[in-house]
Design an enzyme around this catalytic site. Structure first.
Site, PDB file in Angstrom:
ATOM      1  N   SER A  13       0.825  -1.202   0.000  1.00  0.00           N
ATOM      2  CA  SER A  13       0.000   0.000   0.000  1.00  0.00           C
ATOM      3  C   SER A  13       0.863   1.257   0.000  1.00  0.00           C
ATOM      4  O   SER A  13       0.512   2.257  -0.636  1.00  0.00           O
ATOM      5  CB  SER A  13      -0.989  -0.007   1.166  1.00  0.00           C
ATOM      6  OG  SER A  13      -0.313  -0.185   2.384  1.00  0.00           O
ATOM      7  N   GLU A  14       2.010   1.248   0.700  1.00  0.00           N
ATOM      8  CA  GLU A  14       2.945   2.367   0.598  1.00  0.00           C
ATOM      9  C   GLU A  14       4.385   1.885   0.690  1.00  0.00           C
ATOM     10  O   GLU A  14       4.690   0.914   1.396  1.00  0.00           O
ATOM     11  CB  GLU A  14       2.725   3.424   1.696  1.00  0.00           C
ATOM     12  CG  GLU A  14       1.829   4.570   1.281  1.00  0.00           C
ATOM     13  CD  GLU A  14       0.364   4.285   1.531  1.00  0.00           C
ATOM     14  OE1 GLU A  14      -0.487   5.053   1.052  1.00  0.00           O
ATOM     15  OE2 GLU A  14       0.077   3.284   2.206  1.00  0.00           O
ATOM     16  N   THR A  15       5.244   2.599  -0.053  1.00  0.00           N
ATOM     17  CA  THR A  15       6.688   2.489   0.085  1.00  0.00           C
ATOM     18  C   THR A  15       7.201   3.859   0.498  1.00  0.00           C
ATOM     19  O   THR A  15       6.831   4.871  -0.103  1.00  0.00           O
ATOM     20  CB  THR A  15       7.345   2.035  -1.230  1.00  0.00           C
ATOM     21  OG1 THR A  15       6.864   0.728  -1.571  1.00  0.00           O
ATOM     22  CG2 THR A  15       8.859   1.986  -1.094  1.00  0.00           C
ATOM     23  N   HIS A  17       1.197   4.427   8.570  1.00  0.00           N
ATOM     24  CA  HIS A  17       1.893   3.170   8.840  1.00  0.00           C
ATOM     25  C   HIS A  17       3.303   3.166   8.270  1.00  0.00           C
ATOM     26  O   HIS A  17       4.226   2.609   8.880  1.00  0.00           O
ATOM     27  CB  HIS A  17       1.078   1.971   8.328  1.00  0.00           C
ATOM     28  CG  HIS A  17       1.253   1.637   6.890  1.00  0.00           C
ATOM     29  ND1 HIS A  17       0.635   2.345   5.879  1.00  0.00           N
ATOM     30  CD2 HIS A  17       1.986   0.669   6.275  1.00  0.00           C
ATOM     31  CE1 HIS A  17       0.965   1.818   4.703  1.00  0.00           C
ATOM     32  NE2 HIS A  17       1.784   0.799   4.931  1.00  0.00           N
TER      33      HIS A  17
END
Length: 264
Positions: free
Chosen positions: A45-47, A75
């Site tokens: 979902s995120e880097t 997160h």
């Protein structure tokens, strides 16, 4: 050139729970195209991409989904702080400051949790959003909006858990994400939630720190306390502690390292 790369499960104390984020420690700023390609490759979902700033303990931080850069992510910030302390880039008894598109954020390692200092995102009630109920397959009790997302309160926690949205219809809702919430039906939690963000390339985000910047201010007056605990009822699940502090919120949680490696 190689780039240190970590995969961290955030807002959990167990591997394979919470929300996984990739964290890249860069020696110098990278191009937007390269970072977007790495985020697509990671397919999380995120880097997060970190570059040391000129002052000790401060880092420039950017977040990318597999398809877009985002303005705020909880997160992956939690994961970034966890990595910086674990890799001894910052002493564990010192705070970390992040320069981001949402201003300066910070993290401290407390006794029971990592605490993030984030902006509060109060949500204002809005008129019925066309197609929203059909997309969610549930009737809203309240609908509100903040600068990033729609917040939808439904009747009960069972409704939140049972949601099976039509993501094609949800794409028509013109916010980053739709956060659905209800009072908790389990002891130890004040509210439950789920977060759907197909416009950002994420059908369901497992545990969304930035959503709790809105959930905290939403539930605090209803519960009658400024210290709350939320459970995000995705398949992986995760717990976010929230302290509402005027125009800021503190988000508390733990993180676990799953992968250490390098991009080559």
């Amino acid at each position: 050139m190689s780039v240190p790369l970590y995969q961290i499960d955030a807002f959990t104390t167990e591997r394979f729970r919470g929300n996984p984020a990739a964290v890249c420690l860069l020696d110098a700023p990278a191009t937007d195209a390269w970072m977007q390609s790495v985020a697509a490759e990671m397919n999380l979902s995120e880097t997060a991409f970190l570059v040391a700033a000129s002052t000790a303990g401060a880092y420039d931080l950017r977040w990318f989904t597999p398809t877009v850069e985002v303005d705020l992510c909880g997160h992956a910030t939690l994961a970034s702080a966890h990595v910086l302390w674990e890799a001894q880039r910052v002493p564990r008894d010192e705070s970390v400051r992040f320069h981001t598109r949402s201003g300066t954020l910070s993290a401290v390692d407390g006794d029971a949790a990592i605490w993030l200092d984030f902006p509060a995102l109060p949500s204002e009630p809005v008129a019925d959003v066309p197609g929203l109920a059909a997309a969610l397959g549930a009737a809203p009790v309240h609908v509100a909006r903040n600068i990033h997302d729609h917040l939808v309160e439904v009747a009960d926690a069972a409704t939140v858990r049972a949601l099976a949205p039509d993501f094609e219809l949800l794409l028509a809702v013109e916010t980053r994400a739709v956060v659905v919430t209800a009072p908790s039906d389990e002891p130890g939690y004040d509210f439950v939630s789920r977060c759907f963000a197909p416009r950002a390339g994420i059908t369901e985000d497992p545990v969304t720190g930035s959503a709790h910047c809105a959930l905290g201010p939403w539930w605090a007056p209803r519960v009658g306390r400024n210290e709350l605990v939320g459970y995000q009822a995705s398949a992986r699940g995760g717990v976010v502690h929230v302290q509402v502090r005027g125009d800021r919120v503190a988000l508390g949680g733990r993180a676990v390292t799953v992968v250490r490696g390098e991009l080559v």
